[in-house]
Design a protein around this motif. Structure first.
Motif, short mmCIF file in Angstrom:
data_model
loop_
_atom_site.label_atom_id
_atom_site.label_comp_id
_atom_site.label_asym_id
_atom_site.label_seq_id
_atom_site.Cartn_x
_atom_site.Cartn_y
_atom_site.Cartn_z
N ASP A 1 0.83 -1.20 0.00
CA ASP A 1 0.00 0.00 0.00
C ASP A 1 0.87 1.26 0.00
O ASP A 1 1.08 1.90 1.04
N ARG B 1 -0.72 4.60 1.23
CA ARG B 1 -0.74 4.75 2.68
C ARG B 1 0.62 5.20 3.20
O ARG B 1 0.72 6.10 4.04
N GLY C 1 1.18 4.02 10.43
CA GLY C 1 1.48 3.40 9.14
C GLY C 1 2.35 2.16 9.23
O GLY C 1 2.81 1.65 8.21
N ALA D 1 1.51 -0.93 7.00
CA ALA D 1 1.81 -0.72 5.58
C ALA D 1 3.30 -0.91 5.33
O ALA D 1 3.71 -1.45 4.30
#
Length: 431
Positions: free
Chosen positions: A192, A195, A213, A216
């Protein structure tokens, strides 16, 4: 208006399969893309010999370089109103991102290994030498080519700028993982990125990621791990690299012996001597190399001819698992048996090793500086990624190595079944 601030009359876009569009507004960036040295990257494959394993892997370093530029453009767009970010360095970041792979040669790392070259040295030479790229960069301001070279060389004083291009979570890796996954058709390299870009924050000397985060980033680290072992170190790709490397070695050896080629390897002569000029280096791309391979298929030297046939027509070596620490006696016996069978073991009995360190962090007192990925806590404290992530902690600092023995099994099978030499070779190889 100063050249560094000049914008195109309208935005230019490149349609891109990974990022959808690559956006260009700066005149400097547009002019750099149009230089001969940057256009040459269209003729250098991003994944070297991987197209012989994954038939879609025909993409170039031109594609990748545009992708890295686009990611950096998006990162600094998010940074522009944040503390620790100096908007004056925006153009420098964009140029370094675009030009970071400028010095790669044909088949990149295999080619470098044979002729003891370093693509980073040639990147510096292109940026600082008498080139179209240098002329464009020099128009920005005095000393600007050196600034770009310093960023790519990781010696620029602002380490935050360097970390955008070269760190354990940089634009270079984020592009090549996704791009290589797309063109090879595998799913391992997907993560991702949207993100990650949203939660990146500029700090004084590096980019950090908000703690929210973390998952991710875990996905990104595992994607990298999988891509290396499933794509970059694929044993079939390594077989092609072994043959490519042996072709280049054989051509150099024959030249040193005074062998008379049907087609003189004029483009290789300076590489054989170890002193290619920048002009000679830039003149040798993969189209030229493959032309020589095509013609060398007709050479009288049977080793060079055979190896070129194999590479061009994808008749690759087979492989078996091999442990150089415990099987060297077997290898030494095989070396003698191959010689007896008329197969030059220097070219037909090859041990290849690959290793990767998916994530690591700096350990005081140990050689080498490994800047870790830091997570930004709600209280503004920084914590190293593996301290909070069980997934990353499980692979941190763990170097995995794989060894294979590559052989021309077809040549062995052609030998008479009555041959004692063949029988013994097969016993050692397959038990």
């Amino acid at each position: 208006m100063a050249y560094r601030d000049e914008k195109l009359s309208e935005e230019k876009v490149f349609k891109d399969p990974v990022h959808r569009y690559v956006h260009v507004r700066e005149r400097v960036i547009w002019d750099l893309i149009g230089t001969a040295e940057f256009q040459r990257l269209r003729r250098i494959k991003q994944l070297g010999t991987s197209y012989l394993t994954f038939h879609g892997a025909e993409h170039s370093r031109f594609n990748h370089s545009l992708g890295v530029y686009e990611i950096v453009r998006r990162i600094i767009e998010n940074f522009k109103d944040r503390p620790n970010w100096n908007q004056e360095e925006r153009l420098l970041c964009l140029c370094a991102a675009l030009l970071h792979d400028l010095g790669h040669g044909p088949f990149s790392h295999s080619f470098e290994k044979v002729y003891k070259l370093d693509h980073e040295d040639f990147t510096q030479a292109i940026l600082l030498g008498d080139t179209e790229v240098n002329k464009v960069l020099s128009k920005v301001e005095k000393g600007f080519p050196k600034k770009v070279a310093d960023v790519i060389n990781k010696t620029y004083e602002n380490k935050l700028v360097v970390s955008l291009i070269s760190s354990q979570i940089d634009a270079d890796r984020m592009d090549y993982l996704q791009r290589d996954a797309y063109f090879t058709g595998v799913s391992y390299g997907h993560f991702d990125m949207e993100r990650i870009l949203r939660v990146m924050r500029p700090m004084e000397d590096q980019v950090v990621v908000k703690e929210s985060g973390m998952h991710a980033v875990e996905d990104y680290i595992m994607s990298r791990y999988q891509m290396y072992w499933q794509v970059y170190f694929h044993p079939v790709t390594r077989s092609a690299e072994v043959i490519l490397t042996k072709i280049l070695h054989r051509a150099k050896e024959l030249h040193e012996e005074g062998y008379s080629f049907k087609l003189q390897p004029v483009h290789f002569l300076s590489f054989f001597s170890g002193e290619p000029t920048l002009e000679e280096y830039l003149a040798l791309d993969e189209a030229v190399v493959l032309y020589y391979f095509q013609t060398w298929m007709e050479e009288e030297d049977t080793v060079l001819s055979d190896l070129c046939h194999r590479f061009v027509n994808r008749k690759l070596f087979k492989y078996i698992e091999f442990n150089p620490n415990s099987q060297m006696n077997e290898w030494m016996e095989l070396y003698k048996l191959f010689t007896k069978a008329g197969l030059n073991p220097d070219y037909y009995l090859v041990v290849d090793s690959s290793s990767d360190l998916p994530y690591d962090f700096y350990r005081p007192g140990e050689e080498g500086e490994r800047l870790p990925i830091h997570l930004l806590q709600p209280n503004d404290e920084l914590k190293e990624l593996s301290r909070l992530s069980d997934i990353v902690e499980s692979i941190s600092g763990k170097k995995r190595t794989d060894h294979k023995l590559y052989i021309p099994l077809d040549r062995l099978e052609e030998m008479s079944n009555r041959s004692k030499t063949k029988k013994r070779i097969m016993e050692i190889l397959f038990g």
